[in-house]
Write an enzyme that holds these catalytic residues in place. Sequence first.
Site, PDB file in Angstrom:
ATOM      1  NE  ARG A  56      -4.201  -1.382   2.281  1.00 12.44           N
ATOM      2  CZ  ARG A  56      -5.239  -1.552   1.480  1.00 12.44           C
ATOM      3  NH1 ARG A  56      -5.344  -0.830   0.379  1.00 12.44           N
ATOM      4  NH2 ARG A  56      -6.164  -2.440   1.764  1.00 12.44           N
TER       5      ARG A  56
ATOM      6  CE  LYS B 140       1.909   8.596   8.827  1.00 14.60           C
ATOM      7  NZ  LYS B 140       3.162   9.063   9.382  1.00 14.60           N
TER       8      LYS B 140
ATOM      9  CG  ASP C 174      -9.202  -2.359   9.214  1.00 15.48           C
ATOM     10  OD1 ASP C 174      -8.602  -3.255   8.587  1.00 15.48           O
ATOM     11  OD2 ASP C 174     -10.136  -2.594   9.994  1.00 15.48           O
TER      12      ASP C 174
ATOM     13  CE  LYS D 173       9.551   3.326  14.224  1.00 12.83           C
ATOM     14  NZ  LYS D 173       8.146   3.346  14.688  1.00 12.83           N
TER      15      LYS D 173
HETATM   16  P1  NAD Z   1      10.323   9.581  23.692  1.00 13.98           P
HETATM   17  O1  NAD Z   1      11.694   9.833  23.213  1.00 13.98           O
HETATM   18  O2  NAD Z   1       9.340  10.702  23.704  1.00 13.98           O
HETATM   19  O3  NAD Z   1      10.356   8.992  25.187  1.00 13.98           O
HETATM   20  C1  NAD Z   1      11.017   7.838  25.590  1.00 13.98           C
HETATM   21  C2  NAD Z   1      11.396   8.023  27.045  1.00 13.98           C
HETATM   22  O4  NAD Z   1      11.919   6.797  27.549  1.00 13.98           O
HETATM   23  C3  NAD Z   1      12.486   9.081  27.240  1.00 13.98           C
HETATM   24  O5  NAD Z   1      12.059  10.023  28.219  1.00 13.98           O
HETATM   25  C4  NAD Z   1      13.703   8.276  27.709  1.00 13.98           C
HETATM   26  O6  NAD Z   1      14.536   8.993  28.612  1.00 13.98           O
HETATM   27  C5  NAD Z   1      13.025   7.089  28.386  1.00 13.98           C
HETATM   28  N1  NAD Z   1      13.871   5.891  28.500  1.00 13.98           N
HETATM   29  C6  NAD Z   1      14.744   5.389  27.593  1.00 13.98           C
HETATM   30  N2  NAD Z   1      15.297   4.252  28.040  1.00 13.98           N
HETATM   31  C7  NAD Z   1      14.751   4.032  29.268  1.00 13.98           C
HETATM   32  C8  NAD Z   1      14.912   3.019  30.236  1.00 13.98           C
HETATM   33  N3  NAD Z   1      15.752   2.005  30.039  1.00 13.98           N
HETATM   34  N4  NAD Z   1      14.188   3.102  31.389  1.00 13.98           N
HETATM   35  C9  NAD Z   1      13.333   4.122  31.606  1.00 13.98           C
HETATM   36  N5  NAD Z   1      13.138   5.118  30.714  1.00 13.98           N
HETATM   37  C10 NAD Z   1      13.836   5.069  29.565  1.00 13.98           C
HETATM   38  O7  NAD Z   1       9.795   8.358  22.826  1.00 13.98           O
HETATM   39  P2  NAD Z   1       8.283   7.949  22.552  1.00 13.98           P
HETATM   40  O8  NAD Z   1       7.844   8.621  21.316  1.00 13.98           O
HETATM   41  O9  NAD Z   1       7.489   8.086  23.795  1.00 13.98           O
HETATM   42  O10 NAD Z   1       8.479   6.404  22.172  1.00 13.98           O
HETATM   43  C11 NAD Z   1       8.590   5.405  23.163  1.00 13.98           C
HETATM   44  C12 NAD Z   1       8.286   4.056  22.538  1.00 13.98           C
HETATM   45  O11 NAD Z   1       6.966   4.081  21.975  1.00 13.98           O
HETATM   46  C13 NAD Z   1       9.210   3.634  21.402  1.00 13.98           C
HETATM   47  O12 NAD Z   1       9.351   2.227  21.429  1.00 13.98           O
HETATM   48  C14 NAD Z   1       8.437   4.029  20.158  1.00 13.98           C
HETATM   49  O13 NAD Z   1       8.802   3.272  19.025  1.00 13.98           O
HETATM   50  C15 NAD Z   1       7.028   3.697  20.610  1.00 13.98           C
HETATM   51  N6  NAD Z   1       5.986   4.396  19.859  1.00 13.98           N
HETATM   52  C16 NAD Z   1       5.955   5.750  19.791  1.00 13.98           C
HETATM   53  C17 NAD Z   1       4.932   6.377  19.082  1.00 13.98           C
HETATM   54  C18 NAD Z   1       4.783   7.872  19.046  1.00 13.98           C
HETATM   55  O14 NAD Z   1       3.758   8.356  18.542  1.00 13.98           O
HETATM   56  N7  NAD Z   1       5.725   8.642  19.553  1.00 13.98           N
HETATM   57  C19 NAD Z   1       3.969   5.609  18.401  1.00 13.98           C
HETATM   58  C20 NAD Z   1       4.027   4.215  18.493  1.00 13.98           C
HETATM   59  C21 NAD Z   1       5.037   3.624  19.220  1.00 13.98           C
END
Ligand code: NAD
Length: 470
Positions: A67, A71, A100, A107
């Site tokens: 698709r 993203k 969906d 990524k």
């Molecule tokens: P972010 O950078 O805003 O926050 C991550 C936080 O985790 C930071 O404050 C960092 O200091 C902390 N951190 C890192 N390692 C750590 C550890 N070992 N113990 C405790 N804290 C720790 O990132 P985010 O956007 O919140 O993303 C977090 C996770 O969510 C990632 O796996 C990302 O792929 C996933 N995710 C994010 C989104 C989004 O919209 N931002 C969407 C889907 C999935």
Amino acid sequence: MSVERISFCAQVNGNFDKAARHTRHEPGLLKQIRSCNVVVQVSFPLRRDDGTVEVIEGWRAQHSTHRSPTKGGIRYSLMVSEDEVMALAALMTYKCALVDVPFGGAKGGLRIDRSRYSDAELERITRRFTFELFARNLIGPAVDVPAPDYGTGPREMSWIMDTYATLAPGQVDAIGCVTGKPVSEGGVRGRAEATGLGVYFAIREACAVAEDMRPLGLSTGVDGKSAVVQGLGNVGSYTAKFLQEAGARIVGLAELEGAIHDPRGLDVDAVMTHRRETGSILDFPGAANLRRSADALELECDILVPAALETQITAENAKNIKAKIIAEAANGPTTAEASDILLQRGVLQIPDMYANAGGVVVSYFEWVKNLSHVRFGRMARRFEQASNLKILHAVEELTGRQLDDATLTAAAIAAGEQDLVRSGLEDTMVEAYVELREIRAREKVDLRTAAYIDAIDKVARTYSERGIFP
Ligand code: NAD
């Protein structure tokens, strides 16, 4: 060999293979769905503020172009590698299919510790990475649309958008080349909190099922349950906030610098303010500091939310985890070996692919808004409000009862952009959980395997509807 030595990508593929055995698709099609279509590595120079030059390394993977556009987020972390980006891109394909959202998965990431760079350096890095993607046709509203991820946020997304728009002058849809932008730059109201709100909806849906709560010794509902959240970035902080608003007690919070514990419950906003003011969550009044940040994962609680990075729950600590429900807000926080241990111990695991899908769902809404060039609700809001008022006045006439102005205004109010976005997100999360439970019951599998089965079937359907692999 311990499964834990297997890479993140191999773990995602292992989960895929486990689920694929429950489907009837031919091996060639399964291989096509599983394989990463494109992966590109770039390196480029950065002139640092002190005049020295450093080489920055990055990747973009487009896992599935079944698709368009593809993203997926862009992350800035020292853990970024080709393997990680490919694993996360695959998860994006399956996640989009599950909820969906009509995108293929992608990524990207740069292997940097963002705290080492000034704002000006981060801007140069982000703009140059966008240029590298543009030069290879790896970005565009119809091609591949990045979003925020670990270490990036609305500011980086607006730099990406501005760079792209400069490189593609006159392209009317240029603003849709990236999502997660600030609202003033074409973002959508409700995107900032979308992933955390989606995680909350996922937990709420899981906790609403009495037959799933009973074996865990829990009553239904989020209210009164205790929760621990690891990672207080975008996803973790909003998840903690929404859980608290729904009546959960946040008994533990973990960040890079350490973790805090208070069985009476922590006030999430107050902890965030304390961290902003002191630079750390430690020494929060009334809470105990834990010796190691990772100890928070093993605290006594009903719900554990890993919201930081992958590979946090491993075969090492899985047996010590006391939570009865794990909601995977981060991507890949639980290794395959740990997941099996937790399954045997009866822990309900809400898989990442579903739990954190709120981000891409609302990114999809933002992209739709960008392509339609109109704010959600703009055309209909006043009209709906007037219609609601007419109905209310008709009811007043029929019943002979007059409503006061405040009641009338509150009852007539029509949905604005944020209301519509949240409603669309909630609907998606509720519907997807119903689907997951049906597949889990039909195939007698866990929720993660059910999520992969659903995703595989949906991607396969796209291929067969196109006449490929009929
Ligand atoms: P972010 O950078 O805003 O926050 C991550 C936080 O985790 C930071 O404050 C960092 O200091 C902390 N951190 C890192 N390692 C750590 C550890 N070992 N113990 C405790 N804290 C720790 O990132 P985010 O956007 O919140 O993303 C977090 C996770 O969510 C990632 O796996 C990302 O792929 C996933 N995710 C994010 C989104 C989004 O919209 N931002 C969407 C889907 C999935």
